[in-house]
Design an enzyme around this catalytic site. Structure first.
Site, short mmCIF file in Angstrom:
data_model
loop_
_atom_site.label_atom_id
_atom_site.label_comp_id
_atom_site.label_asym_id
_atom_site.label_seq_id
_atom_site.Cartn_x
_atom_site.Cartn_y
_atom_site.Cartn_z
N THR A 194 -27.17 -8.71 6.24
CA THR A 194 -28.34 -9.23 5.54
C THR A 194 -27.96 -9.96 4.25
O THR A 194 -26.92 -9.68 3.68
CB THR A 194 -29.24 -8.02 5.24
OG1 THR A 194 -29.69 -7.52 6.47
CG2 THR A 194 -30.40 -8.37 4.37
N GLY A 224 -35.83 -4.05 11.57
CA GLY A 224 -35.15 -3.13 10.66
C GLY A 224 -35.87 -3.02 9.32
O GLY A 224 -37.07 -3.25 9.21
N THR A 245 -28.94 -3.83 2.01
CA THR A 245 -28.28 -4.22 3.26
C THR A 245 -27.59 -2.99 3.84
O THR A 245 -27.00 -2.20 3.11
CB THR A 245 -27.25 -5.34 3.04
OG1 THR A 245 -26.59 -5.60 4.30
CG2 THR A 245 -26.19 -4.98 2.00
N1 ASP Z 1 -30.50 -3.94 7.27
C1 ASP Z 1 -30.43 -4.93 8.30
C2 ASP Z 1 -31.19 -4.47 9.50
O1 ASP Z 1 -31.15 -3.28 9.81
C3 ASP Z 1 -29.06 -5.20 8.75
C4 ASP Z 1 -28.16 -5.65 7.68
O2 ASP Z 1 -28.30 -5.27 6.52
O3 ASP Z 1 -27.25 -6.40 8.02
O4 ASP Z 1 -31.78 -5.29 10.17
#
Ligand code: ASP
Length: 327
Positions: A194, A224, A245
């Protein structure tokens, strides 16, 4: 009193394969982070709002193929892209979010339009796209989100099965070597990708924004933490602005972003202590991996992560941007 306006950004957290470090790739990440920080810093230096600074920063991170958001987003198990984003204004506690986008070039701009131009807070899927289109936002053909690097990651994830175990990373890195895929400093197969930004402006206001393609090989329809206010994004002038993230399911269960603000408010503890408690103490209890970026109303910045690395940086007005990848 003069405030120090400040912007902080992240481009995901994850595991570093030390054997696989590539100085050239590392350099391109630092350069990309620097460019984004410089652009956001200009907005703040000109007296622009924290909201504008985080919008500009996240839009640029979405446009950069190195990061898993917008162009360069990861693939779902169907071989498609589904993008999520959110934004929050600490001055008014207004917020906007979108999820499951397939055709909007910059999801963060759609989230902002939801906040400012609709009476709702969150739009999903086809309705979100119709809203964005009606707002005149730039639409993109789904092929715009395709990058060869992410496609190969998806292929490897599919072969390895859904859950990539730790020891799989070495195998995948060897495969990447054999196929001549350039190494990213953070192992892309175990990276949460993210992007996000938080800012304090010269007027004392805070804002946060987060955007993602989600997790490689996720099931279609899975959403998410990123577009959930309180989990992936939160901002309140009274306390702090936060963008996260990591393993989204755990960040949702911990209501991670809001917990940083709540701990500051209820326990009267510092930004640094609250952010560290969430990332280093509470999330690991449920196997939550990742990190967050946060700034408080005084301009303090916290960038904790419980993985080996997190693409990150911050820039104060009048000072050179600082970027980092590893601990
Ligand atoms: N938190 C994000 C999700 O679960 C993934 C990420 O941080 O890369 O969609």
């Amino acid at each position: 009193m003069t405030r120090t306006a400040v912007l902080a950004i992240h481009g995901g957290a994850g595991t570093i394969l030390r054997a696989a470090m590539d100085p050239a790739a590392e350099q391109s990440y630092h350069a990309a982070l620097n460019d984004v920080l410089a652009a956001g810093q200009r907005v703040l230096a000109d007296g622009g709002s924290a909201l504008d600074a985080v919008s500009v920063a996240v839009r640029l991170l979405e446009d950069c193929p190195l990061f898993n958001a917008g162009h360069g987003a990861v693939f779902t198990s169907d071989g498609t892209h589904e993008l999520d984003a959110s934004i929050m204004d600490g001055r008014t506690l207004e917020a906007g979010a979108v999820c499951g986008l397939k055709r909007v070039k910059n999801p963060v701009l759609a989230a902002r339009r939801v906040m400012e131009q609709s009476e709702h807070l969150m739009f999903a899927g086809a309705g979100a796209e119709a809203f964005a289109e009606k707002q005149g936002l730039e639409m993109a053909d789904p092929s715009y989100f395709h990058t060869d690097a992410r496609y190969r990651q998806w292929q490897m994830a599919r072969e390895a099965g859904k859950a990539l175990l730790d020891h799989d990373a070495a195998t995948l890195a060897a495969r990447a070597d054999a196929e001549g895929i350039p190494h990213e400093p953070i192992d892309p197969n175990r990276k949460f990708g993210t992007v996000g930004a938080v800012a304090l402006d010269l007027h004392g206001h805070l804002a946060a924004a987060t955007s993602t393609g989600g997790i490689t090989n996720k099931e279609p329809g899975r959403v998410g933490d990123t577009p959930l206010i309180g989990a992936g994004c939160y901002a309140n002038d009274a306390t702090c602005a936060v963008s996260t993230t990591g393993s989204g399911e755990m960040f949702m269960r911990m209501v991670a972003a809001y917990d940083v603000a709540a701990q500051m408010e209820y326990r009267g503890i510092s930004l640094e202590a609250a952010a560290a408690d969430v990332v280093m103490n509470k999330l690991p209890r449920i196997d939550g991996r990742g990190g967050l970026i946060a700034v408080d109303k005084h301009g303090n910045v916290a960038l904790p992560f419980n993985t080996e690395g997190m693409y990150r940086g911050f820039a104060r007005v009048g000072e050179a941007p600082v970027t980092a990848i590893y601990r």
